[in-house]
Scaffold this motif. Structure first.
Motif, PDB file in Angstrom:
ATOM      1  N   GLY A 308       0.866  -1.179   0.000  1.00  0.00           N
ATOM      2  CA  GLY A 308       0.000   0.000   0.000  1.00  0.00           C
ATOM      3  C   GLY A 308       0.898   1.223   0.000  1.00  0.00           C
ATOM      4  O   GLY A 308       2.059   1.132   0.420  1.00  0.00           O
ATOM      5  N   HIS A 309       0.382   2.345  -0.487  1.00  0.00           N
ATOM      6  CA  HIS A 309       1.299   3.499  -0.581  1.00  0.00           C
ATOM      7  C   HIS A 309       1.365   4.264   0.728  1.00  0.00           C
ATOM      8  O   HIS A 309       0.349   4.557   1.355  1.00  0.00           O
ATOM      9  CB  HIS A 309       0.971   4.392  -1.769  1.00  0.00           C
ATOM     10  CG  HIS A 309      -0.294   5.194  -1.679  1.00  0.00           C
ATOM     11  ND1 HIS A 309      -0.345   6.454  -1.122  1.00  0.00           N
ATOM     12  CD2 HIS A 309      -1.559   4.938  -2.101  1.00  0.00           C
ATOM     13  CE1 HIS A 309      -1.575   6.929  -1.208  1.00  0.00           C
ATOM     14  NE2 HIS A 309      -2.339   6.028  -1.792  1.00  0.00           N
ATOM     15  N   LEU A 310       2.611   4.562   1.085  1.00  0.00           N
ATOM     16  CA  LEU A 310       2.902   5.315   2.308  1.00  0.00           C
ATOM     17  C   LEU A 310       2.853   6.819   2.043  1.00  0.00           C
ATOM     18  O   LEU A 310       2.582   7.609   2.943  1.00  0.00           O
ATOM     19  CB  LEU A 310       4.298   4.898   2.819  1.00  0.00           C
ATOM     20  CG  LEU A 310       4.908   5.682   3.969  1.00  0.00           C
ATOM     21  CD1 LEU A 310       4.024   5.608   5.226  1.00  0.00           C
ATOM     22  CD2 LEU A 310       6.303   5.147   4.292  1.00  0.00           C
ATOM     23  N   PHE A 325      -7.070   8.486   5.602  1.00  0.00           N
ATOM     24  CA  PHE A 325      -7.755   7.418   4.878  1.00  0.00           C
ATOM     25  C   PHE A 325      -6.915   7.010   3.660  1.00  0.00           C
ATOM     26  O   PHE A 325      -6.742   5.830   3.378  1.00  0.00           O
ATOM     27  CB  PHE A 325      -9.148   7.938   4.472  1.00  0.00           C
ATOM     28  CG  PHE A 325     -10.024   6.933   3.790  1.00  0.00           C
ATOM     29  CD1 PHE A 325     -10.053   5.599   4.190  1.00  0.00           C
ATOM     30  CD2 PHE A 325     -10.862   7.321   2.748  1.00  0.00           C
ATOM     31  CE1 PHE A 325     -10.878   4.671   3.556  1.00  0.00           C
ATOM     32  CE2 PHE A 325     -11.690   6.406   2.113  1.00  0.00           C
ATOM     33  CZ  PHE A 325     -11.691   5.081   2.518  1.00  0.00           C
ATOM     34  N   ASP A 326      -6.366   8.010   2.982  1.00  0.00           N
ATOM     35  CA  ASP A 326      -5.559   7.805   1.764  1.00  0.00           C
ATOM     36  C   ASP A 326      -4.100   8.178   2.049  1.00  0.00           C
ATOM     37  O   ASP A 326      -3.725   9.309   1.878  1.00  0.00           O
ATOM     38  CB  ASP A 326      -6.126   8.681   0.631  1.00  0.00           C
ATOM     39  CG  ASP A 326      -5.385   8.496  -0.674  1.00  0.00           C
ATOM     40  OD1 ASP A 326      -4.631   7.526  -0.811  1.00  0.00           O
ATOM     41  OD2 ASP A 326      -5.566   9.349  -1.557  1.00  0.00           O
ATOM     42  N   ASN A 327      -3.224   7.288   2.473  1.00  0.00           N
ATOM     43  CA  ASN A 327      -3.469   5.890   2.658  1.00  0.00           C
ATOM     44  C   ASN A 327      -2.753   5.383   3.914  1.00  0.00           C
ATOM     45  O   ASN A 327      -2.212   4.288   3.927  1.00  0.00           O
ATOM     46  CB  ASN A 327      -3.003   5.116   1.408  1.00  0.00           C
ATOM     47  CG  ASN A 327      -3.241   3.638   1.519  1.00  0.00           C
ATOM     48  OD1 ASN A 327      -4.245   3.213   2.051  1.00  0.00           O
ATOM     49  ND2 ASN A 327      -2.285   2.854   1.078  1.00  0.00           N
ATOM     50  N   ALA A 328      -2.724   6.252   4.968  1.00  0.00           N
ATOM     51  CA  ALA A 328      -2.194   5.738   6.240  1.00  0.00           C
ATOM     52  C   ALA A 328      -2.982   4.501   6.631  1.00  0.00           C
ATOM     53  O   ALA A 328      -2.424   3.541   7.171  1.00  0.00           O
ATOM     54  CB  ALA A 328      -2.293   6.811   7.321  1.00  0.00           C
ATOM     55  N   GLY A 359       5.799   7.430  -3.729  1.00  0.00           N
ATOM     56  CA  GLY A 359       5.591   8.021  -5.055  1.00  0.00           C
ATOM     57  C   GLY A 359       4.324   7.588  -5.771  1.00  0.00           C
ATOM     58  O   GLY A 359       4.212   7.775  -6.988  1.00  0.00           O
ATOM     59  N   GLU A 360       3.344   7.057  -5.044  1.00  0.00           N
ATOM     60  CA  GLU A 360       2.079   6.677  -5.696  1.00  0.00           C
ATOM     61  C   GLU A 360       1.350   7.907  -6.197  1.00  0.00           C
ATOM     62  O   GLU A 360       0.837   7.949  -7.315  1.00  0.00           O
ATOM     63  CB  GLU A 360       1.189   5.905  -4.702  1.00  0.00           C
ATOM     64  CG  GLU A 360      -0.045   5.267  -5.333  1.00  0.00           C
ATOM     65  CD  GLU A 360      -1.310   6.105  -5.304  1.00  0.00           C
ATOM     66  OE1 GLU A 360      -2.326   5.671  -5.856  1.00  0.00           O
ATOM     67  OE2 GLU A 360      -1.289   7.222  -4.747  1.00  0.00           O
ATOM     68  N   GLU A 361       1.301   8.931  -5.348  1.00  0.00           N
ATOM     69  CA  GLU A 361       0.497  10.117  -5.657  1.00  0.00           C
ATOM     70  C   GLU A 361       1.084  10.929  -6.815  1.00  0.00           C
ATOM     71  O   GLU A 361       0.437  11.804  -7.359  1.00  0.00           O
ATOM     72  CB  GLU A 361       0.357  11.004  -4.408  1.00  0.00           C
ATOM     73  CG  GLU A 361      -0.361  10.319  -3.244  1.00  0.00           C
ATOM     74  CD  GLU A 361      -1.848  10.101  -3.493  1.00  0.00           C
ATOM     75  OE1 GLU A 361      -2.325  10.374  -4.600  1.00  0.00           O
ATOM     76  OE2 GLU A 361      -2.526   9.634  -2.538  1.00  0.00           O
ATOM     77  N   VAL A 362       2.325  10.661  -7.152  1.00  0.00           N
ATOM     78  CA  VAL A 362       2.984  11.430  -8.204  1.00  0.00           C
ATOM     79  C   VAL A 362       2.963  10.653  -9.520  1.00  0.00           C
ATOM     80  O   VAL A 362       3.580  11.046 -10.498  1.00  0.00           O
ATOM     81  CB  VAL A 362       4.419  11.792  -7.754  1.00  0.00           C
ATOM     82  CG1 VAL A 362       5.063  12.817  -8.660  1.00  0.00           C
ATOM     83  CG2 VAL A 362       4.388  12.345  -6.328  1.00  0.00           C
ATOM     84  N   LEU A 387      -3.658  -2.471  -0.759  1.00  0.00           N
ATOM     85  CA  LEU A 387      -4.563  -1.794   0.174  1.00  0.00           C
ATOM     86  C   LEU A 387      -4.451  -0.298  -0.072  1.00  0.00           C
ATOM     87  O   LEU A 387      -3.379   0.279   0.107  1.00  0.00           O
ATOM     88  CB  LEU A 387      -4.185  -2.086   1.633  1.00  0.00           C
ATOM     89  CG  LEU A 387      -4.730  -3.374   2.254  1.00  0.00           C
ATOM     90  CD1 LEU A 387      -3.928  -4.565   1.788  1.00  0.00           C
ATOM     91  CD2 LEU A 387      -4.691  -3.278   3.771  1.00  0.00           C
ATOM     92  N   ASP A 388      -5.526   0.320  -0.507  1.00  0.00           N
ATOM     93  CA  ASP A 388      -5.517   1.763  -0.712  1.00  0.00           C
ATOM     94  C   ASP A 388      -6.877   2.303  -0.275  1.00  0.00           C
ATOM     95  O   ASP A 388      -7.886   2.001  -0.892  1.00  0.00           O
ATOM     96  CB  ASP A 388      -5.248   2.084  -2.183  1.00  0.00           C
ATOM     97  CG  ASP A 388      -4.845   3.543  -2.366  1.00  0.00           C
ATOM     98  OD1 ASP A 388      -4.958   4.329  -1.404  1.00  0.00           O
ATOM     99  OD2 ASP A 388      -4.413   3.891  -3.489  1.00  0.00           O
ATOM    100  N   MET A 389      -6.863   3.075   0.808  1.00  0.00           N
ATOM    101  CA  MET A 389      -8.082   3.630   1.377  1.00  0.00           C
ATOM    102  C   MET A 389      -8.957   2.506   1.950  1.00  0.00           C
ATOM    103  O   MET A 389     -10.004   2.172   1.419  1.00  0.00           O
ATOM    104  CB  MET A 389      -8.834   4.483   0.361  1.00  0.00           C
ATOM    105  CG  MET A 389      -7.979   5.640  -0.137  1.00  0.00           C
ATOM    106  SD  MET A 389      -8.910   7.002  -0.833  1.00  0.00           S
ATOM    107  CE  MET A 389      -9.220   6.406  -2.462  1.00  0.00           C
TER     108      MET A 389
HETATM  109 ZN   LIG Z   1      -4.242   6.402  -2.385  1.00  0.00          ZN
END
Ligand SMILES: [Zn+2]
Length: 501
Positions: A308-310, A325-328, A359-362, A387-389
């Motif tokens: 999952g993205h940190l 939520f996104d994405n702790a 770097g998921e969000e980028v 796992l994302d959100m």
């Molecule tokens: Zn996310």
């Protein structure tokens, strides 16, 4: 569980117990650590990772790296082995990034009868959102509406055909006129859906500013162009730009979608946009990787990956998006399951790899980097589970690609035996022709068997890429059950003699 063996184990302690029935001891161990997963601990970790000291965990920033180090510290404390570069917990890659120093401004020029001009200012985040990869500076120019900002000669479609945007500010929408992402035809349009493409195409046509109609929230997933100021635009300034023109954005888009004929035009309205940003071309970021090595000499070469993205979307000059939520939620659930799996001492025949993605969000950079530089071979990877959100709702969701739909049985069994939440199971595939928007789809597109765990029937408002998305945006109780679901199903999956995909 037989009462006699339970008593024996409790009295003597697990290590010295001589159980009458091996399964009973296993179940006792299993349940002990199952119950150790607590919403209280989860809530504490959520508060830590959403704390302002990590500043919204924008990949590349020192604050993101600090959050990655905190995660790695936990892995180390629990005896989870490093699986990254040179014996570390980190898989590093280049990652230029932009810091938004101030919120900036957006003003519409309102010419008066006497020839003077009043500038109407707007406020963030309701009316505009600073471009997270904007160039630095101030521009004043006429606004030109360019539909979807797309130039596709092979599709006989060009939003820039009849307008001159040199030295102007373009106003455009996300996506493309073709809407059905399940239709193979969509594949021809997909390259024009990327925010990067739209920004680069605007700059190529000479635009100096870009107003983006894209949900008006933080979005670092767009190209940095030094000579162009980028801002997300909300409903009020959008309506003001169209005021008195006898048309509006939605009607124009509907017309374009129906006819595939661009309707671009110069609005005659002037806007001033200001951005205060610093570019860091030298940036580097990392995935955090830890593993529990398999105990079986043969099966240990097979790996189950959970990821999952940190990273999150950062802090735009005071608009802090903590990424709760996104994405702790996803990474903390992975952590909670990892801790219980490691602490239980239950032997896992197969290897489990925990992949916290940067770097998921980028632009899904961390998962793209992993699939190009896998730690275990793809052919030996049982499945990648994303796992994302997760962590808002009262139900659980599990989906699987066509290639591993059989694995959903492990999750169904864990839920029906011990957790008892409503569970939605989907095995319909997951592949489509649109722009991939999750790390799971990057793995799927690369040929991995892929699964996704989610929560359903949300009970809290969702602040997608907005300042409200902090540790209060989740329900720790459902997160506890997600972690328990992972813990239980992983023990079964990792130890099955043969897996039915
Ligand atoms: Zn996310």
């Amino acid at each position: 569980m037989r009462f006699a063996s339970l008593l024996l184990v409790l009295t003597l302690g697990i290590s010295t117990a001589v159980p009458s029935d091996a399964q009973s001891t296993d179940e006792l161990l299993l349940l002990k650590h199952f119950h150790s997963i607590s919403s209280e601990e989860i809530a504490g970790w959520m508060a830590e990772i959403c704390s302002p000291k990590y500043n919204g965990r924008l990949a590349g920033t020192p604050e993101y790296i600090a959050s990655a180090e905190w995660m790695a510290g936990k892995f180390s404390e629990w005896g989870i082995k490093p699986a990254g570069d040179n014996g570390s917990y980190f898989q590093w890659f280049d990652h230029p990034y932009t810091v938004v120093n101030e919120i900036g401004s957006l003003q519409l020029h309102l010419p008066q009868k006497d020839g003077s001009v009043i500038k109407k200012g707007y406020s963030a985040p309701a009316d505009f959102y600073p471009g997270m990869n904007s160039g630095n500076g101030e521009v004043t120019a006429e606004v030109v509406w360019v539909g979807y900002g797309t130039t596709a000669p092979e599709l006989n479609y060009d939003d820039y055909k009849n307008v001159d945007v040199k030295g102007k500010i373009v106003l455009m929408n996300r996506d493309v006129p073709f809407k059905d992402v399940r239709d193979p035809e969509y594949a021809k349009w997909v390259r024009y859906c990327y925010h990067q493409y739209k920004a680069e195409n605007a700059a190529k046509h000479g635009a100096i500013g870009m107003l983006y109609i894209d949900g008006n929230s933080a979005n670092p997933n767009i190209s940095y162009i030094e000579s162009m100021v980028v801002t997300g635009i909300g409903p009020e300034p959008l309506a003001d730009i169209f005021a008195g023109l006898g048309k509006d954005n939605k009607t124009l888009l509907d017309q374009v979608d129906k006819t595939f004929k661009p309707a671009s035009f110069a609005t005659g309205k002037t806007v001033t946009m200001k951005a205060n940003t610093t570019r860091h071309p030298e940036g580097k970021t990392c995935n955090v990787v830890g593993m529990i090595e398999g105990s079986d000499p043969m099966l240990k070469d097979e790996v189950i990956i959970i990821g999952g993205h940190l990273d999150a979307v950062g802090n735009a000059g005071g608009l802090l998006v903590a990424g709760g939520f996104d994405n702790a939620s996803g990474v903390i659930d992975i952590m909670a399951a990892a801790k219980a799996l490691a602490a239980s001492g239950i032997k896992l025949k197969r290897t489990v790899l925990f992949l916290l993605i940067g770097g998921e969000e980028v632009g899904l950079l961390g998962s793209k980097f992993y699939t190009k530089n896998p730690i275990f071979p793809k052919e030996k990877t049982v499945t990648y589970i994303n796992l994302d959100m997760v962590g808002n709702g009262t139900g659980l969701g599990v989906s699987a690609s066509e290639t591993c739909k059989g694995l959903t049985e492990y999750f169904k069994k864990a839920n029906s035996t011990y957790i008892h939440r409503p569970m939605r199971v989907s095995t319909s595939g997951g592949m489509f022709y649109g722009r991939p928007r999750s790390d799971g789809l990057v793995f799927l597109a690369d040929g991995y068997r892929t699964m996704n765990i989610s929560t359903t029937d949300g009970v809290k408002p969702v602040y997608y890429h907005l300042p409200g998305d902090d540790e209060t945006a989740v329900t720790p109780e459902i997160m506890e059950d997600v972690a328990k679901l992972i813990y239980l199903s992983f023990i079964e999956m990792a130890n099955a003699d043969t897996l039915t995909y």
